[in-house]
Design a protein around this motif. Sequence first.
Motif, PDB file in Angstrom:
ATOM      1  N   ASP A 194       0.628  -1.231  -0.090  1.00 38.91           N
ATOM      2  CA  ASP A 194       0.359  -0.066  -0.090  1.00 38.91           C
ATOM      3  C   ASP A 194       0.900   1.214  -0.184  1.00 38.91           C
ATOM      4  O   ASP A 194       1.686   1.538   0.756  1.00 38.91           O
ATOM      5  N   PHE A 225      -1.531   1.824  13.350  1.00 40.37           N
ATOM      6  CA  PHE A 225      -0.066   1.525  13.419  1.00 40.37           C
ATOM      7  C   PHE A 225       0.811   2.497  12.961  1.00 40.37           C
ATOM      8  O   PHE A 225       0.538   3.389  12.034  1.00 40.37           O
ATOM      9  N   SER A 232      -7.187  -0.341  13.405  1.00 32.40           N
ATOM     10  CA  SER A 232      -7.286  -0.172  12.011  1.00 32.40           C
ATOM     11  C   SER A 232      -5.781   0.066  11.538  1.00 32.40           C
ATOM     12  O   SER A 232      -4.968  -0.034  12.450  1.00 32.40           O
ATOM     13  N   ARG A 233      -6.005   0.414  10.102  1.00 30.68           N
ATOM     14  CA  ARG A 233      -4.479   0.619   9.719  1.00 30.68           C
ATOM     15  C   ARG A 233      -3.942   2.139  10.287  1.00 30.68           C
ATOM     16  O   ARG A 233      -2.767   2.266  10.383  1.00 30.68           O
ATOM     17  N   GLU A 234      -4.875   3.024  10.805  1.00 30.75           N
ATOM     18  CA  GLU A 234      -4.479   4.139  11.343  1.00 30.75           C
ATOM     19  C   GLU A 234      -3.900   3.926  12.679  1.00 30.75           C
ATOM     20  O   GLU A 234      -3.226   4.914  13.167  1.00 30.75           O
ATOM     21  N   MET A 240       0.115   3.939   3.071  1.00 32.68           N
ATOM     22  CA  MET A 240       0.805   3.726   4.167  1.00 32.68           C
ATOM     23  C   MET A 240       2.211   3.754   4.130  1.00 32.68           C
ATOM     24  O   MET A 240       2.931   4.154   5.243  1.00 32.68           O
ATOM     25  N   PRO A 297       1.722  -3.662   4.885  1.00 35.40           N
ATOM     26  CA  PRO A 297       0.367  -3.230   4.919  1.00 35.40           C
ATOM     27  C   PRO A 297      -0.765  -4.283   4.505  1.00 35.40           C
ATOM     28  O   PRO A 297      -1.973  -4.132   5.089  1.00 35.40           O
ATOM     29  N   ASP A 298      -0.540  -5.099   3.842  1.00 34.93           N
ATOM     30  CA  ASP A 298      -1.494  -6.370   3.506  1.00 34.93           C
ATOM     31  C   ASP A 298      -2.004  -6.957   4.551  1.00 34.93           C
ATOM     32  O   ASP A 298      -3.243  -7.121   4.963  1.00 34.93           O
ATOM     33  N   ILE A 317      -1.696  -5.753   7.697  1.00 34.75           N
ATOM     34  CA  ILE A 317      -2.567  -4.682   8.423  1.00 34.75           C
ATOM     35  C   ILE A 317      -3.833  -4.490   8.038  1.00 34.75           C
ATOM     36  O   ILE A 317      -4.978  -4.543   8.860  1.00 34.75           O
ATOM     37  N   LYS A 318      -3.940  -4.621   7.031  1.00 35.77           N
ATOM     38  CA  LYS A 318      -5.431  -4.233   6.299  1.00 35.77           C
ATOM     39  C   LYS A 318      -6.238  -5.797   6.651  1.00 35.77           C
ATOM     40  O   LYS A 318      -7.310  -5.548   6.953  1.00 35.77           O
ATOM     41  N   GLU A 323      -7.398  -5.380  10.111  1.00 33.12           N
ATOM     42  CA  GLU A 323      -8.671  -4.206  10.019  1.00 33.12           C
ATOM     43  C   GLU A 323      -9.946  -4.879   9.911  1.00 33.12           C
ATOM     44  O   GLU A 323     -10.867  -4.559  10.510  1.00 33.12           O
TER      45      GLU A 323
END
Length: 521
Positions: A60, A318, A314-316, A63, A299-300, A302-303, A306
């Motif tokens: 991503d 981290f 959520s991704r926010e 991110m 990021p994969d 982390i999504k 989420e």
Amino acid sequence: MKSKIDSQSVAKDILPYNTTSLCPECIKIINATVYEEDGKVMIKKTCEEHGEFVEVYWGDAEMFRKAYKFAHDGPGIENPQIYDAKCPFTCGLCKDHMSQTALLNIVLTNRCDLACWYCFFYAKRAGYVYEPTIDQIREMVRTARSLKPVPANAVQLTGGEPTLREDLVDIIKAIKEEGIDHIQLNTNGIRLALDPELPKKVRLAGCNTVYLSFDGVDEKTNPKNHNEIPKILENCRRAELGIVLVPTVIKGVNDHQLGDIIRFGVDNIDVVRGVNFQPVSLVGSMPRREREKVRITIPDAIKKIEEQTDGEISREDFYPVPSVAPMSHFVEAITGHPQYELTTHWACGMATYVFKENGRMIPITRFIDVEGLFEYLNEKSEVMKSSKIKTIRALKSVIDLRKFVDSSNAPKGFDFAKILFDVLVKHDYSTLGDFHVKALFIGMMHFQDLYNYDIERVKRCEIHYASPDGRIIPFCAFNVIPEIYRDKIQAKYGIPLDEWEKKTGKKLRDDIYRVVKKPRD
């Protein structure tokens, strides 16, 4: 050589930029470009002999840009062991290395009690047994403790399977005697399940944490130790020995269980201190189509967290590892003494903390203004460097941390502003004990392989390996180029299998507790 990336360029967008990498076939240093394509960050490189290689670097781009905002290089090593540097082929640590040793890995053995289909590291396939002596281990620790400006203070005992060492307790005691505060045991936990006294013994010897392999919540995703997990947790609880769950994340294998793994950690938060996900590093030669089947990036993952927690995490929530550097700067400004700085490359890892309250998970970012706090600490650090105000009483009047804490959304029973003040200003870490018992650390560390290799990341690595020859070697050099580091070192200091079996009166096959076979498609 310093990175070509200027951290001030984030406003005009970092991507694309140039770096250096390795050819996955001949391991020659080659130029590479990191760029955005279809919302992802890619790395492309061309070897004159073996052609072009394209690989996903981060899944991503947005991110990635957020993580890059916190890029920060450390002070490096004042007393490097290697001056004729050619990264990553002359590690030891060298004069070009930019980060300190935050965690020193010491391989205790290449024997293992599991025979896993994918592992080429254990003793039988290597043809020798590598087990450094306690005296050699002491010397490794002394070398790491001699590093300046900040000596190493955390050690991870790893393998193979380190609990196969009969002198494990003596090793832990020896390391503590050398001045190391934090010792963690990287293990599959089987011996901790079979011997209920072992967790007590290692805890009393000075081990702080078990770094436990945990790839999923059922036997299909975690064939290595699923059946032993309940007993491991029970025995570690009795020993008051904290556990960090360590899942290796593989797309299409266990990435559908990331949320369940976190919930398992939260449900056992009295003994589980964290979950540290490790997206798989791809060893050996593998066609791009095959890599795409299993490749997953930070990021994969982390999504998926989420999605699988319905947004509770959520991704926010981290942040990258170097984001915490302002805390080190602040403490250093007050004390006048160098502090640990977590200054890994921004793409190496991300993390957050979560709390459980009323059946829900609450990330720390929901009640602490993380970015505001970090900016404030950096500003105050500059002020404190020239200030004569150093007493706690005086600092209370000029340092206001409460404005960054939303107490109405914070878990009950915590005064987070007080915890921050105690740690950052008073250097009193006693209040952190309750924090770590009630909070679950969720981390993400993606070690490199030859396809996504970025030499700038190696220069900033903070997870290092000790060698009996006195060198200290970054993780992504030691394991990714084993023919230069891991395998070469361990073969030199190892004992041929037949000689080891004759000397010890043991058979290597007697170590095997379980054979883990390749899953059927």
